[in-house]
Structure formats: structure tokens, C-alpha cells
Write a protein that holds these residues in place. Structure first.
Motif, mmCIF file in Angstrom:
data_model
loop_
_atom_site.group_PDB
_atom_site.id
_atom_site.type_symbol
_atom_site.label_atom_id
_atom_site.label_comp_id
_atom_site.label_asym_id
_atom_site.label_seq_id
_atom_site.Cartn_x
_atom_site.Cartn_y
_atom_site.Cartn_z
ATOM 1 N N LEU A 20 35.127 34.540 35.689
ATOM 2 C CA LEU A 20 35.784 33.248 35.840
ATOM 3 C C LEU A 20 35.547 32.385 34.613
ATOM 4 O O LEU A 20 34.485 32.434 33.990
ATOM 5 C CB LEU A 20 35.263 32.539 37.088
ATOM 6 C CG LEU A 20 35.447 33.304 38.402
ATOM 7 C CD1 LEU A 20 34.858 32.515 39.565
ATOM 8 C CD2 LEU A 20 36.912 33.616 38.662
ATOM 9 N N ALA A 21 36.525 31.556 34.294
ATOM 10 C CA ALA A 21 36.454 30.749 33.084
ATOM 11 C C ALA A 21 35.429 29.625 33.190
ATOM 12 O O ALA A 21 34.891 29.169 32.175
ATOM 13 C CB ALA A 21 37.837 30.162 32.774
ATOM 14 N N SER A 22 35.161 29.150 34.400
ATOM 15 C CA SER A 22 34.192 28.075 34.596
ATOM 16 C C SER A 22 33.756 28.077 36.045
ATOM 17 O O SER A 22 34.363 28.740 36.894
ATOM 18 C CB SER A 22 34.807 26.715 34.245
ATOM 19 O OG SER A 22 35.781 26.351 35.213
ATOM 20 N N VAL A 23 32.720 27.301 36.346
ATOM 21 C CA VAL A 23 32.241 27.248 37.725
ATOM 22 C C VAL A 23 33.290 26.636 38.642
ATOM 23 O O VAL A 23 33.348 26.961 39.830
ATOM 24 C CB VAL A 23 30.899 26.468 37.803
ATOM 25 C CG1 VAL A 23 31.110 24.981 37.522
ATOM 26 C CG2 VAL A 23 30.231 26.665 39.148
ATOM 27 N N SER A 24 34.151 25.782 38.111
ATOM 28 C CA SER A 24 35.200 25.182 38.935
ATOM 29 C C SER A 24 36.164 26.234 39.473
ATOM 30 O O SER A 24 36.757 26.057 40.543
ATOM 31 C CB SER A 24 35.981 24.135 38.130
ATOM 32 O OG SER A 24 35.183 23.009 37.864
ATOM 33 N N GLU A 25 36.330 27.325 38.743
ATOM 34 C CA GLU A 25 37.222 28.391 39.204
ATOM 35 C C GLU A 25 36.640 29.144 40.389
ATOM 36 O O GLU A 25 37.335 29.944 41.039
ATOM 37 C CB GLU A 25 37.518 29.361 38.059
ATOM 38 C CG GLU A 25 38.201 28.698 36.862
ATOM 39 C CD GLU A 25 39.443 27.928 37.261
ATOM 40 O OE1 GLU A 25 40.280 28.486 37.991
ATOM 41 O OE2 GLU A 25 39.571 26.756 36.853
ATOM 42 N N ALA A 26 35.364 28.903 40.685
ATOM 43 C CA ALA A 26 34.734 29.539 41.847
ATOM 44 C C ALA A 26 34.906 28.706 43.113
ATOM 45 O O ALA A 26 34.478 29.112 44.194
ATOM 46 C CB ALA A 26 33.242 29.759 41.579
ATOM 47 N N VAL A 27 35.521 27.546 42.985
ATOM 48 C CA VAL A 27 35.770 26.695 44.156
ATOM 49 C C VAL A 27 36.909 27.287 44.979
ATOM 50 O O VAL A 27 37.956 27.636 44.454
ATOM 51 C CB VAL A 27 36.115 25.256 43.729
ATOM 52 C CG1 VAL A 27 36.532 24.421 44.936
ATOM 53 C CG2 VAL A 27 34.927 24.614 43.022
ATOM 54 N N GLY A 28 36.703 27.409 46.286
ATOM 55 C CA GLY A 28 37.725 27.959 47.167
ATOM 56 C C GLY A 28 37.566 29.456 47.351
ATOM 57 O O GLY A 28 36.649 30.076 46.825
ATOM 58 N N GLY A 29 38.466 30.035 48.115
ATOM 59 C CA GLY A 29 38.379 31.466 48.393
ATOM 60 C C GLY A 29 37.152 31.820 49.201
ATOM 61 O O GLY A 29 36.607 32.922 49.079
ATOM 62 N N THR A 30 36.670 30.909 50.049
ATOM 63 C CA THR A 30 35.454 31.135 50.830
ATOM 64 C C THR A 30 35.723 32.093 51.982
ATOM 65 O O THR A 30 36.838 32.184 52.486
ATOM 66 C CB THR A 30 34.917 29.804 51.366
ATOM 67 O OG1 THR A 30 35.938 29.163 52.145
ATOM 68 C CG2 THR A 30 34.496 28.881 50.226
ATOM 69 N N PRO A 31 34.686 32.810 52.452
ATOM 70 C CA PRO A 31 34.895 33.812 53.504
ATOM 71 C C PRO A 31 35.222 33.198 54.865
ATOM 72 O O PRO A 31 34.794 32.086 55.188
ATOM 73 C CB PRO A 31 33.537 34.538 53.569
ATOM 74 C CG PRO A 31 32.811 34.164 52.323
ATOM 75 C CD PRO A 31 33.309 32.814 51.945
ATOM 76 N N GLU A 49 32.644 27.203 54.119
ATOM 77 C CA GLU A 49 32.774 26.294 52.981
ATOM 78 C C GLU A 49 31.425 26.031 52.318
ATOM 79 O O GLU A 49 31.369 25.539 51.190
ATOM 80 C CB GLU A 49 33.409 24.985 53.426
ATOM 81 C CG GLU A 49 34.871 25.099 53.782
ATOM 82 C CD GLU A 49 35.707 25.484 52.563
ATOM 83 O OE1 GLU A 49 35.991 24.611 51.727
ATOM 84 O OE2 GLU A 49 36.061 26.676 52.446
ATOM 85 N N SER A 50 30.361 26.373 53.003
ATOM 86 C CA SER A 50 29.019 26.256 52.423
ATOM 87 C C SER A 50 28.821 27.207 51.250
ATOM 88 O O SER A 50 27.846 27.068 50.493
ATOM 89 C CB SER A 50 27.960 26.554 53.492
ATOM 90 O OG SER A 50 28.192 27.820 54.094
ATOM 91 N N MET A 51 29.739 28.148 51.049
ATOM 92 C CA MET A 51 29.621 29.097 49.950
ATOM 93 C C MET A 51 30.376 28.660 48.704
ATOM 94 O O MET A 51 30.479 29.409 47.736
ATOM 95 C CB MET A 51 30.062 30.490 50.411
ATOM 96 C CG MET A 51 29.143 31.073 51.477
ATOM 97 S SD MET A 51 29.486 32.793 51.901
ATOM 98 C CE MET A 51 28.972 33.621 50.393
ATOM 99 N N ASN A 52 30.912 27.442 48.703
ATOM 100 C CA ASN A 52 31.431 26.864 47.466
ATOM 101 C C ASN A 52 30.267 26.608 46.506
ATOM 102 O O ASN A 52 29.115 26.529 46.931
ATOM 103 C CB ASN A 52 32.165 25.555 47.767
ATOM 104 C CG ASN A 52 33.593 25.772 48.229
ATOM 105 O OD1 ASN A 52 34.369 26.448 47.561
ATOM 106 N ND2 ASN A 52 33.940 25.205 49.380
ATOM 107 N N PRO A 53 30.530 26.474 45.205
ATOM 108 C CA PRO A 53 29.435 26.311 44.231
ATOM 109 C C PRO A 53 28.491 25.159 44.537
ATOM 110 O O PRO A 53 27.279 25.261 44.310
ATOM 111 C CB PRO A 53 30.180 26.075 42.911
ATOM 112 C CG PRO A 53 31.483 26.767 43.088
ATOM 113 C CD PRO A 53 31.838 26.582 44.537
ATOM 114 N N GLY A 54 29.034 24.063 45.063
ATOM 115 C CA GLY A 54 28.198 22.909 45.390
ATOM 116 C C GLY A 54 27.644 22.947 46.798
ATOM 117 O O GLY A 54 26.982 22.008 47.226
ATOM 118 N N GLY A 55 27.934 24.014 47.531
ATOM 119 C CA GLY A 55 27.379 24.172 48.869
ATOM 120 C C GLY A 55 28.117 23.432 49.966
ATOM 121 O O GLY A 55 27.606 23.316 51.081
ATOM 122 N N SER A 56 29.341 22.939 49.686
ATOM 123 C CA SER A 56 30.060 22.223 50.734
ATOM 124 C C SER A 56 31.560 22.256 50.510
ATOM 125 O O SER A 56 32.050 22.584 49.432
ATOM 126 C CB SER A 56 29.595 20.762 50.811
ATOM 127 O OG SER A 56 30.278 19.964 49.865
#
Length: 355
Positions: free
Chosen positions: A22-33, A53-60
């Protein structure tokens, strides 16, 4: 069922499968199980699914609207690199905005209150945000959220060019959940969801999910889980011990939402639900999710066998280890000893058991 074109077009933004790096941590937002919880209320006869949604980078779940609101402000020209965002938060949005602002070279000042978890405050600061703590409620209303909003107004006057994203009424907040959270749930379930349960505060999550449900023509009942003492949806104001659930003011976004059912939970219910979820499903979640689990347990007897219920795991329980998961804190703050908690848990399980 056909997905609306506007929502289909957003899929590329959160499709993690496009690149292994991923290009940045923001690209890891979403797509949660989305996971099935067979051990939670196992004799209820319903299918329970949890959106982690707890598995987003910021935990929420707040990672979604935080990123959406910052990018929207930058696109519109209201905000520019080097500028300042001032926002009120009970904790999770502050964490998410601290990261999003840092990534976009924006200074961030977060106004929290005395109920905010110390770990959330420390996290905001660790991510480069500045924190202002409001200790006293608004004299006129007795509400801490109102006091926070007044402090935001003061900071906007003090800091030249500062911008308030106003999560309580910003349309980019619910749009992030319409284009992301609910779309992902619908895709994973072939648009078959009987009931959706979400906790409410700004009501951004529920508003966005409701928008998708409406536009996609889904036959899904929406259930808002609110705090006792919250004024949302006709509630009566009273003291609330837990951050992130309910509101002391009627938010602009809440006026756009008409949930099918509103369930109000007290602090004890949040503790019982969160601990049950951790014990029976292995999911360590925050207080608002605990409230959802308790609400679901009380509603199960009215749901037909085979019903599919999806609920949002709004945040991680790690910041709550010294509050709702700590027996001494629960005893001192909620007034419940371990015996009381055990009885309340058994009563909830019995209520959810069919036959």
C-alpha cells in the motif's frame, strides 16, 4: 440486487487487493473483515455477523470519516497543507484525525473532555496532535460536549485560518460509511441483511449505512443503540459515564436519520456486553460495542429463526482495559461488583436463549 453506480465507483478506493504494497497507511483504511459469531447467543437461532471496524489502522470506525473529511476539505480549498484543523472528539475521531492530518501536512488540535480515556489522549499526542482538555461542563446545559464545542469556537478565533471539520454535520462523515462500511457489508452478504445494529454519537455511521440501504433497495431494519442520558432521537439528558456513545446535543446528522428501532443502554449493559463479546467471541471491543451486544441480546426473542443480524464493532477494547474491563473501576463508577456482573450476564444469555 444492483449496486447504485455512485457506490460502485467508490470500490477502487478501498480495494486492498489491487496491490500487495500500500502507498500509505491511509490506504489501509476500510476493507475490514465481516465475521460470523457462532458462539455469541448460540441458542438464539439467528445468524450474528460482526463488522470489525476495530481493525482499521487507528483501531476504530472513525478512520473512515476522518480521512474523508480531511480529503474533502483539501479538495474544496477550505484547508491547505500547513493549515490547522480544530475538532471536538471523545477520543477515536481524534486519533484518526491526528494520523490523517499528519499524513496531509496539517496541524491538528483536538478538544476532548474529562471522560476521554487517557490512552486516547496519549495516542493523539504521539501521532503529533495537540490536545485541549475541557474539565467543566457547560454552565447553562451541564453538558461536556457543549463545553467542548464552545472551546472549539474559541480556538477558531485564536488560531488564524483554523478550520473546523464539524463531524456532527459534515456530509463527508456519513458518505464514508455509505461508500465504505455498508457497501462492504452488502457485498459480503449479497445484500441480504435483516437487521443492522450501530451505536450512535454523531450518528454518522448509522446515517451513511442507512443511505446505502435506501439507495440499494435493501430490506434491512436499522437499530440505533444509544446511551441512557443521551438526547438523540428524543432521549432525556442525564449524566453519562462512558465516552463515545450518545450525545448531549441533537447533532445535525441525527436529524437526517430515522432508525427503525432505538435501544438505550446504560453503563452496566455496556460492560456486560463487552465482556461477553470478549469471552465468547474473542473480540476485545469498546464500550459502545458492548452496548450493541447487550441490545442484540434483548432483541433476539423478537427475531425469527434464521434472521441475519449484523453489528458494527466500532473500536478496540484496548483503551478500555482500565475502565470497563477493570473490576475496581466498574465497581467505583458503575456500582456493580463481580457478582452483579455475573448475574446480569446470565440474565442476558437466558433472555437470548430460545425455548
Amino acid at each position: 440486487m444492483t449496486t447504485p453506480p455512485r457506490l460502485r465507483a467508490s470500490r477502487a478506493a478501498t480495494d486492498r487487493t489491487q496491490s500487495p504494497v500500500l502507498a500509505s497507511v491511509s490506504e489501509a483504511v476500510g476493507g475490514t473483515p465481516l465475521v460470523r459469531l457462532d458462539r455469541l447467543f448460540p441458542e438464539s437461532g439467528i445468524e450474528v455477523l460482526a463488522k470489525l471496524e476495530s481493525m482499521n489502522p487507528g483501531g476504530s470506525t472513525k478512520d473512515r470519516p476522518a480521512l474523508a473529511m480531511v480529503r474533502d476539505a483539501l479538495r474544496s480549498g477550505r484547508l491547505a497543507a500547513g493549515g490547522t484543523v480544530v475538532e471536538s472528539s471523545s477520543g477515536n475521531l481524534g486519533i484518526a484525525l491526528a494520523r490523517a492530518c499528519r499524513e496531509h501536512a496539517v496541524h491538528f488540535v483536538c478538544v476532548v473532555d474529562s471522560r476521554t480515556n487517557p490512552s486516547a489522549i496519549a495516542t493523539i499526542r504521539a501521532l503529533g496532535g495537540e490536545v485541549e482538555i475541557v474539565s467543566e461542563p457547560d454552565p447553562a446545559s451541564g453538558d461536556l460536549l457543549t463545553a467542548r464545542l464552545h472551546r472549539v469556537e474559541g480556538l477558531l478565533d485564536e488560531i488564524s485560518g483554523a478550520v473546523n471539520l464539524y463531524q456532527y454535520g459534515n456530509p463527508a462523515n456519513p458518505a464514508a460509511h455509505a461508500d465504505g462500511t455498508m457497501r462492504e457489508i452488502a457485498d459480503a452478504t449479497d445484500h441480504h441483511v435483516d437487521h443492522l445494529l450501530a451505536a450512535v454519537s454523531t450518528t454518522g455511521t448509522l446515517a451513511g449505512c442507512s443511505q446505502y440501504i435506501r439507495e440499494a433497495g435493501m430490506a434491512t431494519s436499522t437499530i440505533a443503540v444509544d446511551a441512557v442520558g443521551s438526547v438523540l432521537f428524543g432521549g432525556t439528558a442525564s449524566p453519562r459515564h462512558l465516552p463515545g456513545l450518545g450525545a448531549g446535543v441533537v447533532t445535525d446528522l441525527s436529524l437526517t436519520v430515522e432508525p427503525d428501532t432505538v435501544v438505550r443502554v446504560d453503563a452496566l449493559a455496556c460492560v456486560v456486553g463487552a465482556r461477553l463479546l470478549a469471552r465468547d467471541a474473542g473480540i476485545l471491543a469498546g464500550a459502545s460495542t458492548g452496548g450493541i451486544v447487550h441490545a442484540l441480546g434483548t432483541l433476539v426473542p423478537d427475531m425469527r429463526p434464521g434472521t441475519r443480524a449484523v453489528f458494527i464493532v466500532h473500536d478496540s477494547g484496548t483503551p478500555y482495559l482500565h475502565t470497563i474491563y477493570d473490576d475496581q473501576w466498574v465497581h467505583e463508577t458503575v456500582g456493580a461488583d463481580p457478582g452483579t456482573l455475573a448475574r446480569a450476564t446470565s440474565e442476558l444469555q437466558e433472555r437470548a436463549r430460545r425455548g
